[in-house]
Motif scaffolding. Structure first.
Motif, short mmCIF file in Angstrom:
data_model
loop_
_atom_site.label_atom_id
_atom_site.label_comp_id
_atom_site.label_asym_id
_atom_site.label_seq_id
_atom_site.Cartn_x
_atom_site.Cartn_y
_atom_site.Cartn_z
N THR A 1 4.32 3.49 -0.11
CA THR A 1 5.41 2.89 0.62
C THR A 1 5.92 1.68 -0.14
O THR A 1 5.14 0.85 -0.59
CB THR A 1 4.95 2.44 2.03
N ILE A 2 7.20 1.59 -0.25
CA ILE A 2 7.83 0.46 -0.92
C ILE A 2 8.49 -0.40 0.15
O ILE A 2 9.22 0.10 1.00
CB ILE A 2 8.87 0.94 -1.95
N VAL A 3 8.22 -1.70 0.13
CA VAL A 3 8.77 -2.61 1.13
C VAL A 3 10.18 -3.01 0.73
O VAL A 3 10.45 -3.31 -0.43
CB VAL A 3 7.87 -3.87 1.25
N ASP A 4 11.08 -3.03 1.70
CA ASP A 4 12.48 -3.37 1.47
C ASP A 4 12.64 -4.86 1.23
O ASP A 4 12.34 -5.68 2.08
CB ASP A 4 13.31 -2.94 2.68
N THR A 5 13.11 -5.21 0.04
CA THR A 5 13.42 -6.61 -0.29
C THR A 5 14.86 -6.72 -0.76
O THR A 5 15.21 -7.64 -1.48
CB THR A 5 12.48 -7.13 -1.40
N CYS A 6 15.69 -5.76 -0.34
CA CYS A 6 17.08 -5.70 -0.80
C CYS A 6 17.94 -6.82 -0.22
O CYS A 6 17.71 -7.29 0.88
CB CYS A 6 17.70 -4.37 -0.41
N VAL A 7 18.92 -7.20 -1.00
CA VAL A 7 19.95 -8.14 -0.57
C VAL A 7 21.29 -7.48 -0.88
O VAL A 7 21.35 -6.48 -1.57
CB VAL A 7 19.83 -9.51 -1.30
N ALA A 8 22.35 -8.05 -0.40
CA ALA A 8 23.67 -7.49 -0.65
C ALA A 8 23.92 -7.40 -2.15
O ALA A 8 23.58 -8.31 -2.90
CB ALA A 8 24.75 -8.35 0.00
N GLY A 9 24.46 -6.29 -2.61
CA GLY A 9 24.74 -6.09 -4.03
C GLY A 9 23.91 -4.97 -4.61
O GLY A 9 23.33 -4.16 -3.90
N LEU A 10 23.80 -4.94 -5.90
CA LEU A 10 23.06 -3.91 -6.62
C LEU A 10 21.58 -4.27 -6.66
O LEU A 10 21.22 -5.38 -7.05
CB LEU A 10 23.61 -3.78 -8.05
N ASN A 11 20.72 -3.34 -6.25
CA ASN A 11 19.28 -3.59 -6.22
C ASN A 11 18.55 -2.53 -7.03
O ASN A 11 18.98 -1.38 -7.11
CB ASN A 11 18.78 -3.55 -4.77
N SER A 21 -4.40 5.69 -1.22
CA SER A 21 -5.35 6.73 -0.84
C SER A 21 -4.92 7.49 0.42
O SER A 21 -5.21 8.67 0.56
CB SER A 21 -6.75 6.15 -0.66
N VAL A 22 -4.20 6.85 1.33
CA VAL A 22 -3.71 7.53 2.53
C VAL A 22 -2.72 8.63 2.14
O VAL A 22 -2.80 9.76 2.63
CB VAL A 22 -3.06 6.52 3.51
N SER A 23 -1.81 8.32 1.24
CA SER A 23 -0.83 9.31 0.76
C SER A 23 -1.53 10.45 0.02
O SER A 23 -1.16 11.61 0.17
CB SER A 23 0.20 8.65 -0.15
N ILE A 24 -2.53 10.11 -0.77
CA ILE A 24 -3.27 11.13 -1.52
C ILE A 24 -4.01 12.05 -0.56
O ILE A 24 -4.00 13.27 -0.73
CB ILE A 24 -4.25 10.48 -2.52
N HIS A 27 -1.56 14.40 0.89
CA HIS A 27 -1.18 15.37 -0.14
C HIS A 27 -2.24 16.47 -0.26
O HIS A 27 -1.93 17.66 -0.27
CB HIS A 27 -1.00 14.66 -1.47
N LEU A 28 -3.52 16.07 -0.33
CA LEU A 28 -4.59 17.04 -0.51
C LEU A 28 -4.73 17.96 0.71
O LEU A 28 -4.99 19.16 0.55
CB LEU A 28 -5.91 16.32 -0.80
N LYS A 29 -4.54 17.43 1.91
CA LYS A 29 -4.59 18.28 3.11
C LYS A 29 -3.45 19.29 3.08
O LYS A 29 -3.63 20.44 3.45
CB LYS A 29 -4.51 17.42 4.36
N ASN A 30 -2.28 18.86 2.65
CA ASN A 30 -1.12 19.74 2.53
C ASN A 30 -1.39 20.84 1.51
O ASN A 30 -1.08 22.01 1.73
CB ASN A 30 0.09 18.91 2.12
N VAL A 31 -1.97 20.46 0.38
CA VAL A 31 -2.30 21.43 -0.68
C VAL A 31 -3.30 22.45 -0.15
O VAL A 31 -3.16 23.65 -0.37
CB VAL A 31 -2.86 20.70 -1.92
N GLN A 52 -6.72 3.22 -9.35
CA GLN A 52 -5.45 3.65 -8.76
C GLN A 52 -5.30 5.17 -8.85
O GLN A 52 -5.93 5.82 -9.67
CB GLN A 52 -4.27 3.01 -9.51
N PHE A 53 -4.44 5.72 -8.00
CA PHE A 53 -4.04 7.11 -8.09
C PHE A 53 -2.63 7.13 -8.65
O PHE A 53 -1.77 6.37 -8.19
CB PHE A 53 -4.03 7.77 -6.71
N TYR A 54 -2.37 7.99 -9.63
CA TYR A 54 -1.03 8.08 -10.23
C TYR A 54 -0.50 9.49 -10.08
O TYR A 54 -1.25 10.46 -10.17
CB TYR A 54 -1.08 7.70 -11.71
N LEU A 55 0.80 9.59 -9.86
CA LEU A 55 1.42 10.90 -9.75
C LEU A 55 1.37 11.62 -11.09
O LEU A 55 1.67 11.03 -12.12
CB LEU A 55 2.87 10.75 -9.32
N PRO A 56 1.01 12.90 -11.09
CA PRO A 56 1.00 13.65 -12.34
C PRO A 56 2.42 14.01 -12.77
O PRO A 56 3.36 13.92 -11.97
CB PRO A 56 0.19 14.91 -11.99
#
Length: 91
Positions: A1-11, A21-24, A27-31, A52-56
């Motif tokens: 999850t990425i936290v929103d830190t956007c402001v008006a304009g280009l971000n 690990s929660v996302s992983i 993913h594994l249950k889905n697989v 860390q876990f990294y996307l392949p």
């Protein structure tokens, strides 16, 4: 999850291709539900030496949304280039 830190304009969003690990676990249950045992190995994600876990490498669909509006974009992660010992990269 990425936290929103956007402001008006280009971000821009910086993302190091890691997943928590929660996302992983999701993913594994889905697989496990969707793939035959012979196909599961291809989709396994293991913990890197730094913990860390990294996307392949692969193609992913990223969904971004706010205020009920969602946008989808494709993200392609390429495998790292292998360099031979002593090789000089040409520019």
């Amino acid at each position: 999850t990425i936290v929103d830190t956007c402001v008006a304009g280009l971000n821009y969003v910086e993302y190091n291709l890691s997943a928590d690990s929660v996302s992983i676990d999701k993913h594994l249950k889905n697989v496990d539900k969707k793939l035959k045992s012979s196909e599961r190995k291809k989709w396994e994600i293991t913990r890197a030496p730094n913990g860390q876990f990294y996307l392949p490498a692969g193609t992913y669909t990223i969904e971004i949304g706010t205020s009920g509006v969602k946008e989808k974009q494709t993200l392609t992660i390429k495998p790292p280039k292998r360099r031979t010992r002593g090789a000089v990269e040409k520019r």
